[in-house]
Design an enzyme around this catalytic site. Structure first.
Site, mmCIF file in Angstrom:
data_model
loop_
_atom_site.group_PDB
_atom_site.id
_atom_site.type_symbol
_atom_site.label_atom_id
_atom_site.label_comp_id
_atom_site.label_asym_id
_atom_site.label_seq_id
_atom_site.Cartn_x
_atom_site.Cartn_y
_atom_site.Cartn_z
ATOM 1 N N ARG A 61 0.386 -1.169 -0.150
ATOM 2 C CA ARG A 61 -0.501 0.285 -0.143
ATOM 3 C C ARG A 61 0.696 1.317 0.045
ATOM 4 O O ARG A 61 0.481 1.924 0.022
ATOM 5 C CB ARG A 61 -0.639 -0.246 1.698
ATOM 6 C CG ARG A 61 -2.052 -1.221 0.924
ATOM 7 C CD ARG A 61 -2.745 -0.542 2.487
ATOM 8 N NE ARG A 61 -2.804 -2.146 3.350
ATOM 9 C CZ ARG A 61 -2.861 -2.360 4.322
ATOM 10 N NH1 ARG A 61 -3.095 -1.463 5.124
ATOM 11 N NH2 ARG A 61 -2.857 -2.714 5.399
ATOM 12 N N GLU A 98 1.072 -5.157 13.851
ATOM 13 C CA GLU A 98 -0.277 -5.429 14.280
ATOM 14 C C GLU A 98 -1.014 -7.130 13.963
ATOM 15 O O GLU A 98 -1.271 -7.273 15.242
ATOM 16 C CB GLU A 98 -0.789 -4.164 13.797
ATOM 17 C CG GLU A 98 -1.976 -4.189 14.428
ATOM 18 C CD GLU A 98 -2.844 -3.072 14.605
ATOM 19 O OE1 GLU A 98 -3.559 -2.607 13.960
ATOM 20 O OE2 GLU A 98 -3.895 -3.308 15.480
HETATM 21 O O1 PRP Z 1 3.054 -0.349 11.838
HETATM 22 P P1 PRP Z 1 2.421 -1.462 11.855
HETATM 23 O O2 PRP Z 1 1.916 -2.201 12.485
HETATM 24 O O3 PRP Z 1 3.724 -2.376 11.313
HETATM 25 O O4 PRP Z 1 1.555 -1.524 10.547
HETATM 26 C C1 PRP Z 1 1.743 -0.642 9.474
HETATM 27 C C2 PRP Z 1 1.854 -1.752 7.843
HETATM 28 O O5 PRP Z 1 0.727 -2.336 8.132
HETATM 29 C C3 PRP Z 1 -0.116 -2.138 6.668
HETATM 30 O O6 PRP Z 1 0.903 -3.497 5.504
HETATM 31 P P2 PRP Z 1 0.641 -4.727 5.571
HETATM 32 O O7 PRP Z 1 1.869 -6.038 5.780
HETATM 33 O O8 PRP Z 1 -0.319 -5.375 5.990
HETATM 34 O O9 PRP Z 1 0.421 -4.525 4.042
HETATM 35 P P3 PRP Z 1 0.459 -4.744 2.586
HETATM 36 O O10 PRP Z 1 0.523 -3.169 2.496
HETATM 37 O O11 PRP Z 1 0.999 -5.636 1.608
HETATM 38 O O12 PRP Z 1 -1.358 -4.267 2.967
HETATM 39 C C4 PRP Z 1 0.104 -0.825 6.065
HETATM 40 O O13 PRP Z 1 0.263 -1.123 4.682
HETATM 41 C C5 PRP Z 1 1.906 -0.734 6.840
HETATM 42 O O14 PRP Z 1 3.244 -0.848 6.021
HETATM 43 N N1 ADE Z 2 -5.772 -1.639 11.496
HETATM 44 C C1 ADE Z 2 -5.146 -1.533 10.840
HETATM 45 N N2 ADE Z 2 -5.536 -1.130 9.495
HETATM 46 C C2 ADE Z 2 -5.378 -0.686 8.622
HETATM 47 N N3 ADE Z 2 -3.663 -1.583 8.198
HETATM 48 C C3 ADE Z 2 -2.834 -2.229 9.095
HETATM 49 N N4 ADE Z 2 -1.731 -2.233 9.114
HETATM 50 C C4 ADE Z 2 -1.762 -2.472 10.515
HETATM 51 N N5 ADE Z 2 -2.431 -2.073 11.571
HETATM 52 C C5 ADE Z 2 -3.830 -1.529 10.646
#
Ligand code: PRP
Ligand code: ADE
Length: 178
Positions: A61, A98
């Site tokens: 993302r 998370e």
């Molecule tokens: O602060 P944090 O607890 O590390 O979480 C934040 C991360 O989680 C999500 O990515 P995700 O790993 O779900 O992957 P994606 O972007 O491929 O959906 C979001 O896009 C951040 O990169």
């Molecule tokens: N609560 C949340 N919603 C969307 N993206 C996330 N990445 C980590 N925590 C998330």
């Protein structure tokens, strides 16, 4: 679309995804809205330090934010990728987020010594992902003084951890209580 509250209203909230107890803040509904997406990028671009030299986005993302910002600012984009995607010599860092664990990787030589790199992602929660990004860019020889996000979940402490590392952090939307 006059305020960041208008942008927050475009984000869909999905309880118990991907695990019980997690309130998933889904930016895909914001990105679907043409004006909302444009306002998001314009407002983030207005926050960028003028001496920024490169924009780093975290897969997946984060790329959506980094690509548009790099284009608007006239800068290059550094891709921080999930494992197994980069063909060249690379460095990597494992991290916790998370709802799980993951790893990001970066090509060696894609950051110049002392280059000033802006780190961006759609959302910061625990900060595990963003801190891994800072670590990788620093290992590569770059400097991260600023990080920008569409959404911050401040109760999970990620932005505070980044600030403790000397990174200035800003976001457009904060959701309390996550
Ligand atoms: O602060 P944090 O607890 O590390 O979480 C934040 C991360 O989680 C999500 O990515 P995700 O790993 O779900 O992957 P994606 O972007 O491929 O959906 C979001 O896009 C951040 O990169
Ligand atoms: N609560 C949340 N919603 C969307 N993206 C996330 N990445 C980590 N925590 C998330």
């Amino acid at each position: 679309m006059n305020s960041n509250a208008d942008l927050a209203a475009l984000i869909r909230n999905i309880p118990d995804y991907p695990k019980p107890g997690i309130m998933f803040r889904d930016v895909s509904s914001l990105l679907l809205d043409a004006e909302g997406y444009r306002m998001t990028i314009d407002r983030l671009a207005a926050l960028v330090d003028p001496d920024t030299q490169l924009v780093a986005g975290i897969e997946a993302r984060g790329f959506i934010v980094a690509s548009a910002l790099a284009y608007v600012l006239g800068l290059g984009q550094l891709m921080l990728r999930k494992p197994g995607k980069l063909p060249g010599e690379k460095i990597g860092t494992d991290y916790t987020l998370e709802y799980g664990t993951d790893r990001i990787e970066m090509h060696v030589g894609h950051v110049q010594p002392d280059q000033k790199v802006l780190l961006v992602d759609d959302l910061i929660a625990t900060g595990g992902t963003a801190l891994a990004g800072v670590d990788l860019i620093q290992q590569g020889g770059g400097r991260v003084e600023q990080a920008l996000f569409i959404v911050d979940l401040p109760d999970l402490g990620g932005a505070a951890k980044l600030r403790a590392q000397g990174v200035r952090v800003a976001s457009l939307i904060g959701f309390d209580g996550d």
